[in-house]
Design a protein around this motif. Structure first.
Motif, PDB file in Angstrom:
ATOM      1  N   SER A 379      30.100  73.089  34.597  1.00  0.00           N
ATOM      2  CA  SER A 379      29.272  72.468  33.533  1.00  0.00           C
ATOM      3  C   SER A 379      30.236  72.173  32.640  1.00  0.00           C
ATOM      4  CB  SER A 379      28.012  73.289  33.081  1.00  0.00           C
ATOM      5  OG  SER A 379      28.625  74.367  32.496  1.00  0.00           O
ATOM      6  N   GLY A 380      29.732  71.072  31.697  1.00  0.00           N
ATOM      7  CA  GLY A 380      30.474  70.807  30.533  1.00  0.00           C
ATOM      8  C   GLY A 380      31.384  69.758  30.967  1.00  0.00           C
ATOM      9  N   ALA A 381      32.798  70.019  30.302  1.00  0.00           N
ATOM     10  CA  ALA A 381      33.863  69.197  30.708  1.00  0.00           C
ATOM     11  C   ALA A 381      34.437  69.912  31.894  1.00  0.00           C
ATOM     12  CB  ALA A 381      35.117  69.419  29.382  1.00  0.00           C
ATOM     13  N   ASN A 382      34.252  70.826  32.240  1.00  0.00           N
ATOM     14  CA  ASN A 382      35.023  71.591  33.565  1.00  0.00           C
ATOM     15  C   ASN A 382      34.188  70.976  34.590  1.00  0.00           C
ATOM     16  OD1 ASN A 382      36.685  73.200  32.137  1.00  0.00           O
ATOM     17  ND2 ASN A 382      35.267  75.027  31.945  1.00  0.00           N
ATOM     18  N   GLY A 383      32.962  70.510  34.496  1.00  0.00           N
ATOM     19  CA  GLY A 383      32.113  70.153  35.584  1.00  0.00           C
ATOM     20  C   GLY A 383      32.130  68.281  35.544  1.00  0.00           C
ATOM     21  N   GLN A 384      32.946  67.744  34.800  1.00  0.00           N
ATOM     22  CA  GLN A 384      33.021  66.272  34.689  1.00  0.00           C
ATOM     23  C   GLN A 384      34.326  65.996  35.642  1.00  0.00           C
ATOM     24  OE1 GLN A 384      33.377  65.143  30.846  1.00  0.00           O
ATOM     25  NE2 GLN A 384      31.330  65.803  30.015  1.00  0.00           N
ATOM     26  N   VAL A 385      33.837  65.178  36.550  1.00  0.00           N
ATOM     27  CA  VAL A 385      34.955  64.802  37.735  1.00  0.00           C
ATOM     28  C   VAL A 385      35.236  63.466  37.681  1.00  0.00           C
ATOM     29  CG1 VAL A 385      35.276  65.091  40.181  1.00  0.00           C
ATOM     30  CG2 VAL A 385      33.804  66.684  39.197  1.00  0.00           C
ATOM     31  N   ALA A 386      36.614  63.272  37.679  1.00  0.00           N
ATOM     32  CA  ALA A 386      37.164  61.980  37.646  1.00  0.00           C
ATOM     33  C   ALA A 386      37.833  61.819  39.015  1.00  0.00           C
ATOM     34  CB  ALA A 386      38.032  61.557  36.525  1.00  0.00           C
ATOM     35  N   CYS A 387      37.878  60.696  39.662  1.00  0.00           N
ATOM     36  CA  CYS A 387      38.570  60.437  40.878  1.00  0.00           C
ATOM     37  C   CYS A 387      39.511  59.430  40.838  1.00  0.00           C
ATOM     38  CB  CYS A 387      37.454  59.783  42.118  1.00  0.00           C
ATOM     39  SG  CYS A 387      36.670  60.997  43.080  1.00  0.00           S
ATOM     40  N   SER A 388      40.579  59.666  41.623  1.00  0.00           N
ATOM     41  CA  SER A 388      41.804  58.811  41.707  1.00  0.00           C
ATOM     42  C   SER A 388      42.199  58.805  43.019  1.00  0.00           C
ATOM     43  CB  SER A 388      42.721  59.517  40.845  1.00  0.00           C
ATOM     44  OG  SER A 388      43.349  60.457  41.109  1.00  0.00           O
ATOM     45  N   LEU A 389      43.091  57.661  43.321  1.00  0.00           N
ATOM     46  CA  LEU A 389      43.514  57.343  44.753  1.00  0.00           C
ATOM     47  C   LEU A 389      45.233  57.533  44.799  1.00  0.00           C
ATOM     48  CD1 LEU A 389      42.466  56.489  47.431  1.00  0.00           C
ATOM     49  CD2 LEU A 389      42.758  54.265  46.565  1.00  0.00           C
ATOM     50  N   THR A 390      45.551  57.999  45.827  1.00  0.00           N
ATOM     51  CA  THR A 390      47.168  57.810  45.880  1.00  0.00           C
ATOM     52  C   THR A 390      47.603  56.451  45.316  1.00  0.00           C
ATOM     53  OG1 THR A 390      46.672  58.954  47.898  1.00  0.00           O
ATOM     54  CG2 THR A 390      49.015  58.067  47.713  1.00  0.00           C
ATOM     55  N   PRO A 391      48.591  56.551  44.532  1.00  0.00           N
ATOM     56  CA  PRO A 391      49.142  55.240  43.696  1.00  0.00           C
ATOM     57  C   PRO A 391      49.740  54.625  44.822  1.00  0.00           C
ATOM     58  CG  PRO A 391      50.757  57.235  43.264  1.00  0.00           C
ATOM     59  CD  PRO A 391      49.242  57.848  44.005  1.00  0.00           C
ATOM     60  N   HIS A 392      50.118  53.218  44.237  1.00  0.00           N
ATOM     61  CA  HIS A 392      50.910  52.038  45.182  1.00  0.00           C
ATOM     62  C   HIS A 392      50.306  51.971  46.421  1.00  0.00           C
ATOM     63  CE1 HIS A 392      53.541  52.935  41.891  1.00  0.00           C
ATOM     64  NE2 HIS A 392      53.941  54.161  42.423  1.00  0.00           N
ATOM     65  N   VAL A 393      49.003  51.840  46.861  1.00  0.00           N
ATOM     66  CA  VAL A 393      48.382  51.286  48.044  1.00  0.00           C
ATOM     67  C   VAL A 393      47.411  50.284  47.590  1.00  0.00           C
ATOM     68  CG1 VAL A 393      48.472  53.808  49.168  1.00  0.00           C
ATOM     69  CG2 VAL A 393      46.330  53.163  47.565  1.00  0.00           C
ATOM     70  N   PRO A 394      47.142  49.663  48.512  1.00  0.00           N
ATOM     71  CA  PRO A 394      46.224  48.060  48.347  1.00  0.00           C
ATOM     72  C   PRO A 394      44.864  48.318  48.552  1.00  0.00           C
ATOM     73  CG  PRO A 394      47.302  48.019  50.695  1.00  0.00           C
ATOM     74  CD  PRO A 394      47.812  49.514  49.889  1.00  0.00           C
ATOM     75  N   PHE A 395      44.497  49.588  47.961  1.00  0.00           N
ATOM     76  CA  PHE A 395      43.093  50.033  47.794  1.00  0.00           C
ATOM     77  C   PHE A 395      42.732  50.490  46.332  1.00  0.00           C
ATOM     78  CE2 PHE A 395      44.539  50.563  52.013  1.00  0.00           C
ATOM     79  CZ  PHE A 395      43.890  49.733  52.943  1.00  0.00           C
ATOM     80  N   LYS A 396      41.473  50.634  46.322  1.00  0.00           N
ATOM     81  CA  LYS A 396      41.014  51.296  44.900  1.00  0.00           C
ATOM     82  C   LYS A 396      39.665  51.748  45.093  1.00  0.00           C
ATOM     83  CE  LYS A 396      39.177  46.913  42.722  1.00  0.00           C
ATOM     84  NZ  LYS A 396      39.073  45.981  41.551  1.00  0.00           N
ATOM     85  N   LEU A 397      39.341  52.614  44.153  1.00  0.00           N
ATOM     86  CA  LEU A 397      38.134  53.182  43.914  1.00  0.00           C
ATOM     87  C   LEU A 397      37.105  52.521  43.156  1.00  0.00           C
ATOM     88  CD1 LEU A 397      39.202  56.838  44.353  1.00  0.00           C
ATOM     89  CD2 LEU A 397      38.041  55.748  46.002  1.00  0.00           C
ATOM     90  N   VAL A 398      35.863  52.100  43.435  1.00  0.00           N
ATOM     91  CA  VAL A 398      35.106  51.566  42.436  1.00  0.00           C
ATOM     92  C   VAL A 398      33.776  52.493  42.476  1.00  0.00           C
ATOM     93  CG1 VAL A 398      33.733  49.469  42.106  1.00  0.00           C
ATOM     94  CG2 VAL A 398      35.886  49.481  43.505  1.00  0.00           C
ATOM     95  N   SER A 399      33.609  52.560  41.203  1.00  0.00           N
ATOM     96  CA  SER A 399      32.536  53.666  40.791  1.00  0.00           C
ATOM     97  C   SER A 399      31.133  53.157  40.990  1.00  0.00           C
ATOM     98  CB  SER A 399      32.496  54.372  39.496  1.00  0.00           C
ATOM     99  OG  SER A 399      31.331  55.028  38.981  1.00  0.00           O
ATOM    100  N   THR A 400      30.394  53.443  41.939  1.00  0.00           N
ATOM    101  CA  THR A 400      29.033  52.848  41.981  1.00  0.00           C
ATOM    102  C   THR A 400      27.911  53.477  41.502  1.00  0.00           C
ATOM    103  OG1 THR A 400      28.510  53.830  44.009  1.00  0.00           O
ATOM    104  CG2 THR A 400      29.903  51.781  44.129  1.00  0.00           C
ATOM    105  N   PHE A 401      28.030  54.638  41.072  1.00  0.00           N
ATOM    106  CA  PHE A 401      26.844  55.736  40.627  1.00  0.00           C
ATOM    107  C   PHE A 401      27.554  56.801  40.358  1.00  0.00           C
ATOM    108  CE2 PHE A 401      23.039  58.292  40.616  1.00  0.00           C
ATOM    109  CZ  PHE A 401      22.320  57.581  39.543  1.00  0.00           C
ATOM    110  N   LYS A 402      27.020  57.690  39.468  1.00  0.00           N
ATOM    111  CA  LYS A 402      27.530  59.108  38.990  1.00  0.00           C
ATOM    112  C   LYS A 402      28.035  59.758  40.135  1.00  0.00           C
ATOM    113  CE  LYS A 402      26.533  62.970  36.258  1.00  0.00           C
ATOM    114  NZ  LYS A 402      25.509  63.940  35.415  1.00  0.00           N
ATOM    115  N   ASN A 403      29.342  60.157  40.287  1.00  0.00           N
ATOM    116  CA  ASN A 403      30.026  60.866  41.369  1.00  0.00           C
ATOM    117  C   ASN A 403      29.909  60.161  42.696  1.00  0.00           C
ATOM    118  OD1 ASN A 403      30.730  62.897  39.238  1.00  0.00           O
ATOM    119  ND2 ASN A 403      28.797  64.103  40.128  1.00  0.00           N
ATOM    120  N   TYR A 404      29.571  58.752  42.640  1.00  0.00           N
ATOM    121  CA  TYR A 404      29.845  58.044  43.907  1.00  0.00           C
ATOM    122  C   TYR A 404      30.465  56.958  43.801  1.00  0.00           C
ATOM    123  CZ  TYR A 404      25.541  60.606  46.030  1.00  0.00           C
ATOM    124  OH  TYR A 404      24.929  61.663  46.185  1.00  0.00           O
ATOM    125  N   TYR A 405      31.853  56.781  44.780  1.00  0.00           N
ATOM    126  CA  TYR A 405      32.687  55.699  44.902  1.00  0.00           C
ATOM    127  C   TYR A 405      32.751  54.919  46.116  1.00  0.00           C
ATOM    128  CZ  TYR A 405      34.397  58.345  40.756  1.00  0.00           C
ATOM    129  OH  TYR A 405      34.300  59.020  39.490  1.00  0.00           O
TER     130      TYR A 405
END
Length: 840
Positions: A379-405
């Motif tokens: 919970s709190g800051a320890n429960g706030q999750v951010a997603c990232s993708l392997t760098p230097h690839v022709p793809f990206k993550l787009v946040s569509t909803f809380k905790n959904y990408y």
């Protein structure tokens, strides 16, 4: 004091009443108060019944009662008036220690119906504790050799209060040796340090006693003091010194025993035993810290020795003494401040719910290929999750909803560069330190026909010998297609065109699958030296893509043509025979005839040489033939013993392998000077024309010489003098025998190739394209008009000889080429040759 109290306009009070009613129905509520510590018994805290929305008459029937969490009966409620008051002494330091925030939590419970309210009473700090030193006397041993500005850390005072009441200032009793310096340690208070301002002298002042006073920031302020007993030591000059006076270390709680906290690094400028150091905890370090950490006295390592709990203490301050083994020993000091970091216990989770694979390499940017969900049980800051993708690839993550990408295409794909990607989705929480989890996604890129077949180079040069067998393999073309499967299957074909009167396909063909190029018929260098064509490569994609490559096939010459003899202009005989009249009075080295031949081949195969075949019976001939020019000249003066009719066989041979030959027959008639035929009017006209051409040449020569600089003239004259300085050999430069210089371009390799003209000097054996003929009139002969005409022509030939032996002909060619008259001079020379040959 009441922190939250309903007040304000009537509408606001009505809103608060509605909120309180909702809170009663929910069975819970919360009210905040504050009270200063050390408040007397009965001190008013707040109207708790009114603030909770309870009627005074309901308190007793509904069994109103207050329960505290471990704080005993510090606060009490008067059931008659609903007032919360201080029941017993509240000591904030005893209740919360050094914590910046201190509160008493109360649970208010009423029955019928059951309701529970939470009340928080904040205990405000007052300045009721003076600064306190752990000892009454601090002893410092300072050698007299310590340098000015040396620093000696002191134990600071502690104040049980918090906030401004615990902010301490220090002052030192007046003295002439030391001044006081204060170090701020990142919200950890102030750290007193003694700084040596004047050199110590043990013999004069073996001991100093100073008073250090600490004053807090409360109102009224409190003070505390400690006596500093400074013992001045003699001898050992240099004390150990840590590379830093204060070390700041951060480590996580729950670190295992023997975990290295820090490795201290101290140095001593002394040598021998005075340089050996011992690390130890200072006497100022309390026993609780000594239990938590271990010190290696030899290496300076500090390791964990007991459980480290962030909730128990967030920082540890370890004073370290570094003592050398000198006599007396010297001590260096440093402080290690260990900051304990809270630990994050739960890692995020990553779930890939759906995939749309494989993805076409021509997929549009923004195409969704996967859905990803992340979660974290913290919970709190320890429960706030951010997603990232392997760098230097022709793809990206787009946040569509809380905790959904959504995993989408971010840039153009190219299967030929990368055919599949292994993407790593990393979910990282906001804890400190943060924890993370990863999930791999394998994305395959499907091929589309977007690459044409490509050749390694735009054109190829192929060398093929002529007379090749029909159907021979001459070259293989190869194109590479970066696509896959059918899109990469390449077929080859000729780009049809006309080669002269025939189609290209009658000469060469290409295999559709292997790319092998075949010659369909024997090639002839004399007919076709260069065959240039294109081969097309096409793939099997839809639509098909293709590219072309150019092949330059050079047909190399073979020695398949024998030399061919040419007739001598103006001479009797055919192409294989030459008839000439020769004066018996000519001297050695006189050119009497020339054999001309050409070879249809090229290169060495067309380089001709001439040989004189031995005469029948072994008699030595008075003639010879030049090896490369075919000029026939005398080897000696002719006499009466020589046969009047000379039949010479000249073998013409090329330089091919094997060499091919041709034979020329030269018939020479030796005549006396009295038998000379009369010069015809046509010959006279030719001589006159030669004289007129000579006059024109002289005019151009004078104009050209005047146009050039004197330096060039001198250089050319010097070059000509050096060439003519060789001893006479009977050639063109031999003195005393005037010769007629006539140009010819026949009989050399360069002539056979029709590409360039070579001009050689008359030095040594004759190797020149300039032929020398002596006039067919003996010296001193003069008879009528014919003799006069011969004298005029002889003078012209003499003038030409002088010019050839000197600088004229070379200078004319060089200078006239500059002024643009070289073509006319060539015509003059050809005319002179024509008239001279006719006359001679």
């Amino acid at each position: 004091m009441l922190v939250y109290r309903p007040s304000g306009p009537r509408a606001w009070r009505l809103l608060l009443m509605i909120l309180f009613v909702a809170a009663w129905k929910a069975g819970s509520g919360q009210v905040h108060y504050s009270v200063p510590e050390e408040a007397k018994h009965g001190t008013f805290v707040g109207r708790i019944a009114q603030d909770l929305g309870l009627e005074l008459a309901e308190l007793v029937p509904r069994l109103f009662r207050v329960a505290s969490k471990g704080q005993g009966d510090l606060l009490e409620v008067n059931l008659q008036n609903g007032i919360l008051f201080v029941n017993s002494r509240i000591d904030r330091e005893e209740l919360c220690g050094r914590s910046a925030e201190c509160s008493i939590h109360l649970e208010v419970i009423v029955d019928r119906p059951l309701q529970v309210f939470h009340v928080e009473v904040e205990v405000k700090d007052i300045n009721d504790n003076p600064p306190v030193f752990s000892v009454s006397v601090q002893k410092l041993s300072i050698p007299e050799s310590r340098l000015l500005d040396s620093r000696f850390p002191l134990e600071g005072a502690s104040d049980a209060d918090v906030g401004e009441n615990a902010v301490l200032t220090y002052r030192l009793s007046p003295n002439e040796f030391f001044i006081l310096d204060i170090i701020n340690k990142k919200d950890k208070g102030k750290f007193p340090v003694l700084v040596l301002g004047k050199m110590l002298d043990r013999e004069e002042n073996p001991q100093l006693q100073l008073l250090l006073t600490a004053t807090d920031g409360g109102k009224p302020e409190y003070t505390g003091s400690v006596t500093l007993l400074i013992l001045v030591l003699d001898a050992n000059d240099n004390a150990p010194m840590c590379d830093r006076s204060v070390y700041e270390v951060k480590m996580y709680e729950n670190s295992a025993n023997q975990t290295l906290v820090i490795w201290l690094n101290a140095s001593d400028a002394d040598e021998g035993i005075n340089k050996e150091m011992i690390y130890s905890f200072s006497a100022l370090v309390p026993s609780s810290i000594r239990w938590k950490f271990l010190m290696n006295e030899k290496t300076g390592e500090i390791r964990v020795n007991d459980a480290i709990d962030f909730e128990e203490s967030t920082t540890y301050e370890i004073h370290v003494d570094v003592t050398d083994k000198g006599n007396p020993p010297m001590v260096g000091h440093c402080t290690v401040v260990v900051e304990i970091l809270d630990e994050n216990d739960n890692s995020p989770e990553v779930v890939i719910t759906s995939l749309a694979l494989p993805v076409q390499e021509d997929a549009q940017v923004g195409t969704v290929i996967a859905l990803i969900r992340v979660s974290d049980h913290d919970s709190g800051a320890n429960g706030q999750v951010a997603c990232s993708l392997t760098p230097h690839v022709p793809f990206k993550l787009v946040s569509t909803f809380k905790n959904y990408y959504s995993l989408v295409v971010d840039s153009a794909l190219d299967r030929e560069s990368v055919s599949d990607y292994t993407l790593v989705v990393t979910a990282r929480d906001g804890g400190s330190p943060s924890l993370w989890a990863t999930a791999s996604v394998s994305v395959e890129v499907a091929d589309v026909n977007d690459n044409a077949p490509a050749f390694a180079q735009p054109e190829y040069t192929v060398f093929v010998r002529e007379n090749n067998p029909p159907g021979c393999h001459i070259f293989t073309v190869s194109a590479r297609d970066a696509d896959a499967r059918e899109n990469a299957r390449v077929s080859y074909s000729l780009v049809e065109r006309r080669v002269g009167e025939r189609a290209l396909s009658s000469y060469v063909s290409v295999h559709a699958e292997s790319g092998k190029v075949y010659a369909l018929q024997p090639l002839d260098h004399e007919e076709l030296e260069l065959l240039q064509f294109q081969v097309s490569a096409r793939d099997a994609g839809v639509p098909p893509l293709g590219s072309n490559v150019t092949l330059q096939v050079f047909v190399l010459d073979e020695n398949d043509n024998a030399p061919a003899l040419l007739p001598l202009p103006g001479a009797g005989g055919g192409a294989g025979a030459v008839s000439e009249l020769v004066w018996r009075s000519v001297g050695a080295g006189h050119v009497v005839a020339k054999v001309r031949a050409v070879d249809a081949d090229s290169g060495y195969n067309a380089w001709l040489s001439y040989e004189l075949q031995p005469a029948a019976g072994g008699a030595r001939s008075p003639f010879r033939v030049a090896l490369y020019t075919g000029e026939i000249s005398t080897t000696r003066s002719l006499d009466e013993a020589d046969s009047p009719r000379q039949r010479l066989l000249v073998l013409v041979k090329d330089h091919g392998e094997p060499a091919l030959t041709a034979t020329a027959t030269v018939l020479l008639s030796l005549v006396e000077s009295g038998q000379a035929p009369k010069a015809s009017s046509r010959a006279l006209a030719g001589a006159a024309g030669a004289e007129a051409a000579l006059v024109d040449v002289n005019v151009y020569l004078i104009v050209a010489i005047c146009a050039v600089s004197s330096l060039l003239v001198l250089t050319l004259l010097l070059y000509t003098a050096l060439r003519c300085s060789a001893p006479p050999t009977g050639g063109a430069c031999a003195p005393g025998k005037p010769t007629l210089v006539c140009s010819s371009a026949v009989g050399s390799w360069s002539y056979s190739q029709q590409r360039r003209q070579r001009v050689c000097s008359g030095e040594g054996a004759p190797k020149t394209d300039l032929m020398a003929f002596s006039p067919s009139v003996p010296p001193g002969s003069s008879s009528g008009d014919s003799g006069e005409q011969r004298d005029i022509f002889r003078n012209d030939c003499t003038l030409l000889t002088i010019q050839a032996q000197g600088v004229a002909l070379y200078l004319v060619e060089i200078v006239l080429s500059w002024v643009g008259l070289i073509g006319q001079e060539r015509l003059v020379q050809k005319k002179r040759l024509h008239h001279a040959e006719r006359y001679c």
